[in-house]
Scaffold this active site. Structure first.
Site, PDB file in Angstrom:
ATOM      1  N   LYS A 118       0.828  -1.207   0.000  1.00  0.00           N
ATOM      2  CA  LYS A 118       0.000   0.000   0.000  1.00  0.00           C
ATOM      3  C   LYS A 118       0.863   1.258   0.000  1.00  0.00           C
ATOM      4  O   LYS A 118       0.621   2.185  -0.785  1.00  0.00           O
ATOM      5  CB  LYS A 118      -0.936   0.010   1.218  1.00  0.00           C
TER       6      LYS A 118
ATOM      7  N   ASP B 237      -6.625   1.043   1.024  1.00  0.00           N
ATOM      8  CA  ASP B 237      -6.660   1.082   2.480  1.00  0.00           C
ATOM      9  C   ASP B 237      -8.059   0.680   2.947  1.00  0.00           C
ATOM     10  O   ASP B 237      -8.877   0.228   2.162  1.00  0.00           O
ATOM     11  CB  ASP B 237      -6.272   2.473   2.992  1.00  0.00           C
TER      12      ASP B 237
END
Length: 215
Positions: free
Chosen positions: A120, A138
């Protein structure tokens, strides 16, 4: 969800916010990298408060190494998990100085090899600092993609792959920012603000929240 509906959803997002960006404050790829690394399980607001104090003093890998671990902790002690994050920041800075001349590498493999940097974080840096059409999933994006049915998936990797496949190419660079903001402020976890949503009529969430009496 059909392609025409997705196209209209992202058209509306773009019309409402033509130039979205992260809410983390940064001026260089390195500042962004450190801010994202610090943001795990923390709010962007909290990270910004810390980096506003840290970056005027040390905003390069070498400067943070010169600061040292203990001094670094004093700047980021208001952030959750700061002890472990400080160790990762120092270790990351050592690699950047020793292997990359103090610069942030532009490859996913190199970024993910840095301590504390996962997929991420690498996606955020590649997208926001270097303009690549990546998708950093997320909790906000995961929730919004599933709830709206734009790109439903059982885990973040599945949602990421589906978004990369389904989001119209013209919108791909900015899509992760729009979806984060949508999940953070409108499609919130407990009670989504469906009555105040610009894609309400396109979203395929069945249990849309009615407007409160005082809305």
């Amino acid at each position: 969800m059909n392609p025409a509906k997705r196209l209209e959803i992202f058209t509306r997002f773009r019309n409402a916010n033509p130039h979205p960006t992260t809410e983390l404050e940064y001026t260089t790829p390195f500042e962004l990298l450190i801010a994202v690394l610090l943001s795990a399980q923390s709010t962007d607001v909290g990270v910004n408060k810390a980096t506003r104090r840290l970056y005027p003093v040390a905003n390069t890998p070498q400067a943070i190494l010169d600061l040292g671990l203990d001094e670094l902790k004093t700047y980021i002690s208001t952030i959750g998990l700061y002890n472990n994050k400080a160790k990762n920041v120092i270790a990351t800075c050592e690699i950047l100085v020793n292997q990359y001349g103090g610069e942030v590498p532009r490859s996913r493999e190199a970024l993910e090899a840095l301590p504390g940097v996962g997929r991420k974080t690498a996606n955020v840096v590649l997208n926001t600092a270097f303009g690549e059409p990546t998708m950093a999933v997320d909790t906000h994006i995961f929730r919004a993609a599933n709830r709206t049915r734009i790109a439903p998936g059982k885990n973040v990797d599945e949602v990421e792959m589906k978004l990369l496949k389904f989001v119209p190419k013209d919108f791909l660079h900015d899509a992760h920012h729009w979806l984060i903001l949508h999940g953070r402020y409108t499609c919130v976890a407990r009670t989504p603000k469906c009555w105040n949503c610009i894609i309400n009529d396109l979203c395929e969430y069945k249990d849309k929240t009615p407007a409160p009496k005082d809305a």
